[in-house]
Motif scaffolding. Structure first.
Motif, PDB file in Angstrom:
ATOM      1  N   ALA A 145      -0.067  26.143  10.648  1.00 42.23           N
ATOM      2  CA  ALA A 145      -1.030  26.948  11.416  1.00 42.23           C
ATOM      3  C   ALA A 145      -0.807  27.088  12.764  1.00 42.23           C
ATOM      4  O   ALA A 145      -1.212  28.027  13.282  1.00 42.23           O
ATOM      5  CB  ALA A 145      -2.656  26.385  11.112  1.00 42.23           C
ATOM      6  N   ASP A 146      -0.096  25.992  13.351  1.00 39.26           N
ATOM      7  CA  ASP A 146       0.264  26.230  14.812  1.00 39.26           C
ATOM      8  C   ASP A 146       1.770  26.014  14.943  1.00 39.26           C
ATOM      9  O   ASP A 146       2.545  25.536  13.988  1.00 39.26           O
ATOM     10  CB  ASP A 146      -0.192  24.793  15.413  1.00 39.26           C
ATOM     11  CG  ASP A 146      -1.792  24.633  15.558  1.00 39.26           C
ATOM     12  OD1 ASP A 146      -2.531  25.905  15.427  1.00 39.26           O
ATOM     13  OD2 ASP A 146      -2.230  23.508  15.509  1.00 39.26           O
ATOM     14  N   HIS A 170     -10.222  30.622  14.642  1.00 38.43           N
ATOM     15  CA  HIS A 170      -9.380  31.893  14.663  1.00 38.43           C
ATOM     16  C   HIS A 170      -8.218  31.434  15.517  1.00 38.43           C
ATOM     17  O   HIS A 170      -8.027  30.190  15.524  1.00 38.43           O
ATOM     18  CB  HIS A 170     -10.139  32.733  15.622  1.00 38.43           C
ATOM     19  CG  HIS A 170     -10.751  32.075  16.967  1.00 38.43           C
ATOM     20  ND1 HIS A 170     -12.081  31.304  16.900  1.00 38.43           N
ATOM     21  CD2 HIS A 170     -10.235  32.111  18.309  1.00 38.43           C
ATOM     22  CE1 HIS A 170     -12.167  30.798  18.203  1.00 38.43           C
ATOM     23  NE2 HIS A 170     -11.237  31.269  19.148  1.00 38.43           N
ATOM     24  N   TRP A 171      -7.337  32.301  15.742  1.00 38.34           N
ATOM     25  CA  TRP A 171      -5.871  31.698  16.277  1.00 38.34           C
ATOM     26  C   TRP A 171      -5.519  32.494  17.718  1.00 38.34           C
ATOM     27  O   TRP A 171      -5.788  33.850  17.851  1.00 38.34           O
ATOM     28  CB  TRP A 171      -4.847  32.002  15.477  1.00 38.34           C
ATOM     29  CG  TRP A 171      -4.807  31.287  14.107  1.00 38.34           C
ATOM     30  CD1 TRP A 171      -4.148  30.165  14.000  1.00 38.34           C
ATOM     31  CD2 TRP A 171      -5.677  31.325  13.004  1.00 38.34           C
ATOM     32  NE1 TRP A 171      -4.641  29.510  12.725  1.00 38.34           N
ATOM     33  CE2 TRP A 171      -5.496  30.016  12.249  1.00 38.34           C
ATOM     34  CE3 TRP A 171      -6.696  32.349  12.512  1.00 38.34           C
ATOM     35  CZ2 TRP A 171      -6.163  30.041  11.120  1.00 38.34           C
ATOM     36  CZ3 TRP A 171      -7.256  32.130  11.302  1.00 38.34           C
ATOM     37  CH2 TRP A 171      -7.028  30.928  10.583  1.00 38.34           C
ATOM     38  N   HIS A 172      -5.049  31.686  18.664  1.00 34.00           N
ATOM     39  CA  HIS A 172      -4.557  32.179  19.894  1.00 34.00           C
ATOM     40  C   HIS A 172      -3.264  32.452  20.099  1.00 34.00           C
ATOM     41  O   HIS A 172      -2.454  31.366  19.463  1.00 34.00           O
ATOM     42  CB  HIS A 172      -5.203  31.354  21.206  1.00 34.00           C
ATOM     43  CG  HIS A 172      -6.524  31.291  21.237  1.00 34.00           C
ATOM     44  ND1 HIS A 172      -7.249  31.971  22.189  1.00 34.00           N
ATOM     45  CD2 HIS A 172      -7.521  30.600  20.657  1.00 34.00           C
ATOM     46  CE1 HIS A 172      -8.535  31.909  22.157  1.00 34.00           C
ATOM     47  NE2 HIS A 172      -8.821  30.879  21.204  1.00 34.00           N
ATOM     48  N   VAL A 173      -2.436  33.365  20.494  1.00 31.42           N
ATOM     49  CA  VAL A 173      -1.096  33.598  20.430  1.00 31.42           C
ATOM     50  C   VAL A 173      -0.585  33.876  21.854  1.00 31.42           C
ATOM     51  O   VAL A 173      -1.695  34.900  22.665  1.00 31.42           O
ATOM     52  CB  VAL A 173      -0.471  34.589  19.486  1.00 31.42           C
ATOM     53  CG1 VAL A 173      -0.765  33.825  18.057  1.00 31.42           C
ATOM     54  CG2 VAL A 173      -0.969  35.789  19.461  1.00 31.42           C
ATOM     55  N   LEU A 218       8.927  31.948  12.608  1.00 32.79           N
ATOM     56  CA  LEU A 218       7.735  32.124  12.750  1.00 32.79           C
ATOM     57  C   LEU A 218       7.035  32.623  11.358  1.00 32.79           C
ATOM     58  O   LEU A 218       6.140  32.182  11.066  1.00 32.79           O
ATOM     59  CB  LEU A 218       7.193  32.954  13.925  1.00 32.79           C
ATOM     60  CG  LEU A 218       5.748  33.499  13.860  1.00 32.79           C
ATOM     61  CD1 LEU A 218       4.788  32.160  14.041  1.00 32.79           C
ATOM     62  CD2 LEU A 218       5.700  34.088  15.118  1.00 32.79           C
ATOM     63  N   LEU A 219       7.811  33.699  11.078  1.00 30.97           N
ATOM     64  CA  LEU A 219       7.026  34.680   9.922  1.00 30.97           C
ATOM     65  C   LEU A 219       7.124  33.700   8.494  1.00 30.97           C
ATOM     66  O   LEU A 219       6.415  33.732   7.778  1.00 30.97           O
ATOM     67  CB  LEU A 219       7.688  35.880   9.743  1.00 30.97           C
ATOM     68  CG  LEU A 219       7.316  36.808  10.765  1.00 30.97           C
ATOM     69  CD1 LEU A 219       8.206  38.402  10.682  1.00 30.97           C
ATOM     70  CD2 LEU A 219       5.910  37.183  10.753  1.00 30.97           C
ATOM     71  N   ALA A 220       8.336  32.837   8.542  1.00 31.38           N
ATOM     72  CA  ALA A 220       8.619  31.899   7.369  1.00 31.38           C
ATOM     73  C   ALA A 220       7.699  30.808   7.452  1.00 31.38           C
ATOM     74  O   ALA A 220       7.684  30.166   6.497  1.00 31.38           O
ATOM     75  CB  ALA A 220      10.068  31.818   7.349  1.00 31.38           C
ATOM     76  N   ILE A 240      -1.730  28.868  18.376  1.00 37.30           N
ATOM     77  CA  ILE A 240      -2.552  27.600  18.404  1.00 37.30           C
ATOM     78  C   ILE A 240      -3.860  28.009  17.511  1.00 37.30           C
ATOM     79  O   ILE A 240      -4.301  29.031  17.693  1.00 37.30           O
ATOM     80  CB  ILE A 240      -2.803  27.290  19.878  1.00 37.30           C
ATOM     81  CG1 ILE A 240      -1.717  27.143  20.727  1.00 37.30           C
ATOM     82  CG2 ILE A 240      -4.030  26.128  19.639  1.00 37.30           C
ATOM     83  CD1 ILE A 240      -2.047  26.878  21.955  1.00 37.30           C
ATOM     84  N   THR A 241      -4.317  27.172  16.733  1.00 39.99           N
ATOM     85  CA  THR A 241      -5.351  27.082  15.836  1.00 39.99           C
ATOM     86  C   THR A 241      -6.455  26.820  16.740  1.00 39.99           C
ATOM     87  O   THR A 241      -6.557  25.856  17.429  1.00 39.99           O
ATOM     88  CB  THR A 241      -5.210  26.297  14.646  1.00 39.99           C
ATOM     89  OG1 THR A 241      -4.218  26.838  13.712  1.00 39.99           O
ATOM     90  CG2 THR A 241      -6.701  26.499  13.834  1.00 39.99           C
TER      91      THR A 241
END
Length: 125
Positions: free
Chosen positions: A99-100, A15-18, A93-95, A114-115
C-alpha cells in the motif's frame, strides 16, 4: 439541509497521497502531490508521472550508441539509462502489492505513495 462531507473527509476513510520531491526535501508545494480514493488509481497516477518524467529525461541526449555499460557517450549520466530506470520504477510500482511505496533516489528526486488514515485530512481528491 444536511451537508455531506466528501468521502475522503469522512472519519476513518483511507486514501492515498502520491507525488515526488527533491531528495531530502519536503514536497515543493501542495501541487507536488495528488490524493486518490483508491490504491489502483494512486498507483496508476504515480506510474504515469514516472513514465512522463522518463520521456522528458530521454530527450536530453542526442542520438548515440548506448549498447555498452556504462554508456560510451555519456557514461553513468546517460539520459537514456536514467529514462529506462524511471520506466523500470513505474513497472515495479505497478507490480507492487504494498500500500506504501517509494522509489530510490537516483536522479535527484524521489517518488512516493503513502496511505493516509488521517480522519480529517484536508487534501482534496
Amino acid at each position: 439541509m444536511t451537508m455531506s462531507l466528501p468521502r475522503h473527509l469522512l472519519p476513518g476513510t483511507t486514501h492515498w497521497h502520491v507525488g515526488s520531491n527533491m531528495a531530502g526535501y519536503l514536497p515543493d508545494s501542495d501541487d507536488a502531490s495528488y490524493v486518490h480514493e483508491t490504491l489502483p488509481d494512486a498507483r496508476a497516477c504515480l506510474a504515469e508521472d514516472l513514465v512522463s518524467n522518463a520521456d522528458a529525461v530521454g530527450t536530453w541526449a542526442d542520438d548515440h550508441d548506448c549498447d555498452d555499460s556504462p554508456c560510451p557517450t555519456y557514461g553513468d549520466d546517460c539520459p537514456w539509462v536514467a529514462a529506462q530506470r524511471l520506466r523500470d520504477l513505474a513497472a515495479d510500482l505497478l507490480a507492487s502489492e504494498d500500500a506504501d511505496w517509494d522509489g530510490p533516489d537516483f536522479s535527484g528526486r524521489v517518488w512516493w505513495l503513502i496511505t493516509c488514515h488521517e480522519p480529517y485530512c484536508t487534501a482534496e481528491v
